[in-house]
Design a protein around this motif. Structure first.
Motif, PDB file in Angstrom:
ATOM      1  N   THR A 179       0.843  -1.196   0.000  1.00  0.00           N
ATOM      2  CA  THR A 179       0.000   0.000   0.000  1.00  0.00           C
ATOM      3  C   THR A 179       0.873   1.240   0.000  1.00  0.00           C
ATOM      4  N   GLY A 180       0.598   2.153  -0.932  1.00  0.00           N
ATOM      5  CA  GLY A 180       1.324   3.406  -1.014  1.00  0.00           C
ATOM      6  C   GLY A 180       0.567   4.533  -0.338  1.00  0.00           C
ATOM      7  N   HIS A 181       1.289   5.411   0.366  1.00  0.00           N
ATOM      8  CA  HIS A 181       0.705   6.564   1.053  1.00  0.00           C
ATOM      9  C   HIS A 181       1.482   7.816   0.671  1.00  0.00           C
ATOM     10  N   THR A 182       0.798   8.943   0.603  1.00  0.00           N
ATOM     11  CA  THR A 182       1.444  10.222   0.294  1.00  0.00           C
ATOM     12  C   THR A 182       1.174  11.222   1.412  1.00  0.00           C
ATOM     13  N   ASP A 183       1.855  12.371   1.334  1.00  0.00           N
ATOM     14  CA  ASP A 183       1.487  13.476   2.215  1.00  0.00           C
ATOM     15  C   ASP A 183       0.337  14.239   1.550  1.00  0.00           C
ATOM     16  N   ALA A 184      -0.036  15.383   2.116  1.00  0.00           N
ATOM     17  CA  ALA A 184      -1.207  16.107   1.621  1.00  0.00           C
ATOM     18  C   ALA A 184      -0.861  17.207   0.626  1.00  0.00           C
ATOM     19  N   SER A 185       0.369  17.230   0.131  1.00  0.00           N
ATOM     20  CA  SER A 185       0.736  18.216  -0.882  1.00  0.00           C
ATOM     21  C   SER A 185       0.076  17.837  -2.213  1.00  0.00           C
ATOM     22  N   GLY A 186      -0.554  18.814  -2.864  1.00  0.00           N
ATOM     23  CA  GLY A 186      -1.205  18.518  -4.144  1.00  0.00           C
ATOM     24  C   GLY A 186      -2.643  18.068  -3.972  1.00  0.00           C
ATOM     25  N   GLY A 187      -3.271  17.719  -5.082  1.00  0.00           N
ATOM     26  CA  GLY A 187      -4.676  17.316  -5.065  1.00  0.00           C
ATOM     27  C   GLY A 187      -4.870  15.890  -4.578  1.00  0.00           C
ATOM     28  N   GLU A 188      -6.013  15.647  -3.927  1.00  0.00           N
ATOM     29  CA  GLU A 188      -6.283  14.324  -3.366  1.00  0.00           C
ATOM     30  C   GLU A 188      -6.361  13.247  -4.440  1.00  0.00           C
ATOM     31  N   ALA A 189      -7.078  13.524  -5.517  1.00  0.00           N
ATOM     32  CA  ALA A 189      -7.233  12.523  -6.578  1.00  0.00           C
ATOM     33  C   ALA A 189      -5.883  12.176  -7.202  1.00  0.00           C
ATOM     34  N   ALA A 237       7.271  13.497   5.853  1.00  0.00           N
ATOM     35  CA  ALA A 237       8.142  12.346   5.589  1.00  0.00           C
ATOM     36  C   ALA A 237       7.542  11.066   6.166  1.00  0.00           C
ATOM     37  N   LYS A 238       6.927  11.160   7.348  1.00  0.00           N
ATOM     38  CA  LYS A 238       6.280   9.981   7.938  1.00  0.00           C
ATOM     39  C   LYS A 238       5.067   9.541   7.143  1.00  0.00           C
ATOM     40  N   ASN A 239       4.344  10.510   6.590  1.00  0.00           N
ATOM     41  CA  ASN A 239       3.144  10.178   5.807  1.00  0.00           C
ATOM     42  C   ASN A 239       3.478   9.580   4.446  1.00  0.00           C
ATOM     43  N   ARG A 240       4.631   9.939   3.885  1.00  0.00           N
ATOM     44  CA  ARG A 240       5.070   9.333   2.623  1.00  0.00           C
ATOM     45  C   ARG A 240       5.694   7.976   2.959  1.00  0.00           C
ATOM     46  N   ARG A 241       4.953   6.939   2.794  1.00  0.00           N
ATOM     47  CA  ARG A 241       5.401   5.634   3.272  1.00  0.00           C
ATOM     48  C   ARG A 241       4.848   4.517   2.399  1.00  0.00           C
ATOM     49  N   VAL A 242       5.483   3.372   2.514  1.00  0.00           N
ATOM     50  CA  VAL A 242       5.034   2.161   1.832  1.00  0.00           C
ATOM     51  C   VAL A 242       4.768   1.102   2.894  1.00  0.00           C
ATOM     52  N   GLU A 243       3.612   0.499   2.826  1.00  0.00           N
ATOM     53  CA  GLU A 243       3.202  -0.506   3.810  1.00  0.00           C
ATOM     54  C   GLU A 243       3.220  -1.887   3.152  1.00  0.00           C
ATOM     55  N   ILE A 244       3.922  -2.823   3.782  1.00  0.00           N
ATOM     56  CA  ILE A 244       4.008  -4.191   3.270  1.00  0.00           C
ATOM     57  C   ILE A 244       3.254  -5.095   4.238  1.00  0.00           C
ATOM     58  N   VAL A 245       2.147  -5.636   3.773  1.00  0.00           N
ATOM     59  CA  VAL A 245       1.275  -6.450   4.617  1.00  0.00           C
ATOM     60  C   VAL A 245       1.321  -7.892   4.125  1.00  0.00           C
ATOM     61  N   GLU A 246       1.701  -8.793   5.019  1.00  0.00           N
ATOM     62  CA  GLU A 246       1.813 -10.216   4.682  1.00  0.00           C
ATOM     63  C   GLU A 246       0.903 -11.001   5.627  1.00  0.00           C
TER      64      GLU A 246
END
Length: 515
Positions: A179-189, A237-246
């Motif tokens: 799962t990819g996550h971003t910060d709130a810079s820019g548009g949501e879509a 930086a914390k919000n820009r993250r990649v989540e690996i779920v197994e």
């Protein structure tokens, strides 16, 4: 029924000595292994006692512990490898443990998502006595730039780090969700699309490491699940993250995990605080809040001036209400509905500071607006992965595709179908909003409005926040905030409907009942 705990202890010790688990290592360093062994043993003892009395308890406990230790030990070794990688590659990796009941006949067991910092009461320990570790989520972030702005391809340095991550998982036999996550810079879509493309990119690297595409899934959550403030570089930086779920088992378990994250109240609270910060940049809404006990949530009211509220609202177009619901002009941007639904601790608050995790504050739906998040998709097909085989027992009482109705200022409003899964509190279909103006009691008349909607849900231990946004351009309703019961009650606990009138947003009470 009484249990011979000496026998249980012997069973654990016996299997630990047969496995690679070193008894001399601390519990702190072997959480997944110890939990897996202990829960597996407990379940084995129950079965063994039923089948063969005291002797069966010992053999059953040993067999259960063998299964639990194997699963827990596998995730423990993987965690150790990831922790070592984090040190050498300057990565921040946070872990959550995923457990499920092994005494379940359903395809999708109820998941327990927990962090090492969480504690359980005696009642909770009994509730989850038959659970054992079935998975692990590793959330990776870095102060270094991993993707260039607007790009779905990692930098050369970040690519090497992702390849090293993938190498740790290459022998996995479980299904994996990226799962990819971003910060709130820019548009949501745009952020959602970008996070999905980045998640797919990382999933492709995992495939190149040897994991079949059939067991790889990806999702773009965009900025919808922030774990830190978006007003400074460290939080972003914390919000820009990649989540690996197994997770062990069918891909349905990955879907269940994703659903639980979507309905996590802490993300709603964090988003509301971020939105307020855009018009109150000097105010911090959560940093100084003391963390209450694990069984309660701190109520945090959001105070805003009328001019600040206007800045957050989508432009109001209508001078005359298309349907006048007899409400009053909205004066408060916040709502106490999030507190009314309570807290849902098993949703997992591992990545939040204690203050963020325990404080519940929320803007109402008219000010907050809809979130933008993506579906879980299969890397092998590129298509969304969904379940369509839910049984009646899988739904919350009264929300298995039902109709909820109420009369507001002489107008009749119906929502259908209302369909919410019991395990995660997720709405698996978006209801039509049907409105009959000046209703006279004839069910044969067609509604004056049949509105499509976008629905969001947030799950607590007292109720469900059921949030409906209408999709039509010229709609008589902006949105609805409903606190739905999670027991067998047939009426909403509380509710508000928001609409436009006199170039402003108005609110009216709306508490529908099950038809």
């Amino acid at each position: 029924m009484t249990f011979n705990f000496k026998s249980i202890s012997l069973a654990i010790a016996g299997v630990l000595s047969l496995s690679s688990c070193a008894i001399t290592q601390s519990v702190e360093n072997n959480k997944e292994t110890v939990i897996g062994c202990a829960v597996g043993t407990g379940l084995g003892v129950l079965i063994g006692n039923y089948l063969g009395g005291k002797k069966g308890m010992v053999y059953g406990g040993a067999a259960g512990a063998a299964i639990g230790c194997t699963v827990g030990y596998d995730f423990q070794k993987k965690r150790e490898a990831l922790e070592q990688l984090a040190k050498t590659e300057n990565l921040d990796i946070q872990f959550t443990s995923i457990s499920a009941s092994k005494d379940s006949d359903t395809q999708q067991s109820s998941l327990l998502i927990s962090s090492p910092e969480q504690t359980m009461s005696k009642d909770e320990q009994q509730k989850y006595a038959d659970y054992q570790v079935v998975g692990m989520a590793a959330t990776v972030s870095s102060n270094e730039v991993m993707f260039a702005s607007g790009s779905a391809e990692a930098t050369a340095t970040a690519k090497q780090k992702f390849q090293k991550l993938a190498a740790i998982y290459k022998d996995s036999k479980q299904n994996i969700l990226i799962t990819g996550h971003t910060d709130a810079s820019g548009g949501e879509a745009l952020n959602q699309e970008l996070s999905e493309a980045r998640a797919r990119y990382v999933a492709t690297l995992f495939n190149q490491a040897g994991i079949p595409t059939e067991r790889l899934f990806f999702q773009g959550a965009g900025e919808s699940q922030p774990v830190a403030v978006n007003s400074d570089d460290a939080g972003k930086a914390k919000n820009r993250r990649v989540e690996i779920v197994e997770i062990e088992g069918k891909p349905d378990q990955l879907l269940a995990y994703s659903y639980k994250q979507k309905t996590n109240l802490s993300y709603l609270s964090r988003r509301s605080q971020d939105k307020v910060a855009t018009v109150q940049p000097t105010k911090e809404t959560a940093q100084t809040t003391p963390a209450p006990s694990s069984s309660t949530a701190e109520s945090a009211s959001i105070e805003m001036t009328p001019s600040e509220i206007v800045k957050l609202l989508e432009p109001v177009k209508q001078q005359q209400a298309l349907v006048d619901f007899g409400g009053k002009k909205m004066a408060d941007a916040s709502t106490n509905f999030a507190q009314l639904v309570g807290v849902k601790k098993e949703s997992g608050f591992a990545l939040f500071s204690k203050a963020y995790a325990s404080e519940i504050s929320s803007l109402n739906c008219a000010v907050e607006g809809p979130r933008v998040t993506g579906d879980v998709k299969s890397l092998s097909t590129g298509e969304s992965y969904n379940r369509n085989d839910y049984n009646t027992a899988d739904y919350l009482p009264g929300m298995n595709g039902t109709v909820w109705v109420s009369k507001v200022n002489g107008h009749y409003i119906g929502l259908t179908p209302v369909a919410v899964i019991k395990d995660s509190g997720t709405a698996v279909s978006a209801p039509k909003v049907n409105i009959w103006k000046n209703y006279k009691g004839s069910s044969k008349d067609a509604p004056n409005y049949q509105l499509t909607s976008h629905v969001e849900t947030y799950y607590g231990d007292k109720g469900l926040l059921y949030r409906v946004f209408t999709s039509e351009k010229d709609s008589p309703v902006r949105c609805m905030d409903l606190v739905m019961p999670i027991d067998r009650s047939a009426a909403a606990i509380a509710g508000k409907l928001y609409y436009e009138k006199n170039k402003a947003v108005y609110e009216a009470d709306f508490e529908p009942k099950l038809l």
